[in-house]
Design an enzyme around this catalytic site. Structure first.
Site, mmCIF file in Angstrom:
data_model
loop_
_atom_site.group_PDB
_atom_site.id
_atom_site.type_symbol
_atom_site.label_atom_id
_atom_site.label_comp_id
_atom_site.label_asym_id
_atom_site.label_seq_id
_atom_site.Cartn_x
_atom_site.Cartn_y
_atom_site.Cartn_z
ATOM 1 N N LYS A 87 0.751 -1.051 0.117
ATOM 2 C CA LYS A 87 0.004 0.250 -0.227
ATOM 3 C C LYS A 87 0.916 1.429 0.697
ATOM 4 C CE LYS A 87 -3.983 1.358 1.967
ATOM 5 N NZ LYS A 87 -4.897 0.877 3.720
HETATM 6 O O1 G3P Z 1 -9.890 2.037 4.409
HETATM 7 C C1 G3P Z 1 -9.253 3.149 4.701
HETATM 8 C C2 G3P Z 1 -9.996 3.660 6.213
HETATM 9 O O2 G3P Z 1 -8.999 2.597 6.522
HETATM 10 C C3 G3P Z 1 -9.885 4.995 6.399
HETATM 11 O O3 G3P Z 1 -11.175 5.010 7.253
HETATM 12 O O4 G3P Z 1 -12.566 5.993 8.657
HETATM 13 O O5 G3P Z 1 -10.350 6.323 9.378
HETATM 14 O O6 G3P Z 1 -11.665 7.024 7.114
HETATM 15 P P1 G3P Z 1 -11.958 6.389 7.730
#
Ligand code: G3P
Length: 218
Positions: A87
């Site tokens: 990633k």
């Molecule tokens: O897949 C990306 C993710 O981990 C971010 O999610 O909820 O932190 O915006 P969030």
């Protein structure tokens, strides 16, 4: 649409895997920190453990932000297990690194994508997955799902192979909308996935069926 779970929590990964609908896992440094995983050896062992639980791709994020550092780190991550996807953040050196990994046949996930222009670059560089963060766009009063639609249009125009991995999915409706607009993959929390199961008419109907069965079989 493929279902990935967005967590480094082993119990949640096992629960999703046991459902039989899991296609992969995504992690990031924040999710690893949330589970208290620290130190290089522990982090690498955690990735290997996740790979042993699931059958599909497991995204492991580089920490380096310079080209050479990303190459070294990414090659090491990829050597850990055949299911590892490297990633890489959507930055200039990240695009160069994605191009490099693509030429070596190493899978990549271009992360922190917030515009269709960024997604176009990721596809040009040969990313396996592109990760637009829909929840974080919603957070700033922008329609996150619109970005998935825009990228779908662009990728279809040119038949790019890069898979749209809708990330930062926060709730069940996000998953349904991702499927409606043609995301290739969605990655979200277990709670959002389990939310797909729920309907009060299912619960009421099942309770009635069981009650009727009991009436004549007691
Ligand atoms: O897949 C990306 C993710 O981990 C971010 O999610 O909820 O932190 O915006 P969030």
């Amino acid at each position: 649409m493929k279902f990935f779970i967005d967590t480094a929590n082993l119990e949640q990964i096992k629960e999703a895997q046991a459902l039989g609908i899991l296609d992969g896992v995504t992690t990031n440094p924040s999710l690893m920190a949330k589970e208290g995983i620290s130190g290089n050896d522990n982090v690498m062992n955690h990735y290997k453990t996740i790979c042993e639980i699931v059958d599909g791709d497991v995204s492991a994020e580089v920490i380096a932000t310079d080209y050479q550092g990303m190459i070294e780190e990414g090659e090491y991550l990829a050597s850990l297990h055949p299911q590892i996807v490297v990633k890489i953040p959507m930055i200039k050196d990240g695009i160069k690194a994605i191009k490099y990994f693509s030429s070596k046949g190493i899978k990549t996930n271009c992360t922190l994508v917030f515009s269709s222009g960024q997604a176009l670059l990721a596809a040009k560089a040969g990313a396996t997955y592109v990760s637009p963060f829909i929840g974080r766009l919603d957070d700033i009063s922008t329609e996150g799902m619109r970005l998935i639609e825009d990228i779908r249009l662009i990728y279809d125009n040119y038949a790019y192979d890069t898979q749209i991995l809708a990330a930062s999915v926060r709730h069940t409706m996000h998953i349904i909308q991702c499927a409606e607009v043609g995301a290739d993959v969605m990655t979200g929390p277990l709670s959002a996935i389990l939310g797909l199961l729920k309907h009060p008419l299912t619960d009421n109907g099942l309770a009635q069926f069981l009650a009727d069965h009991a009436k004549v079989n007691s």
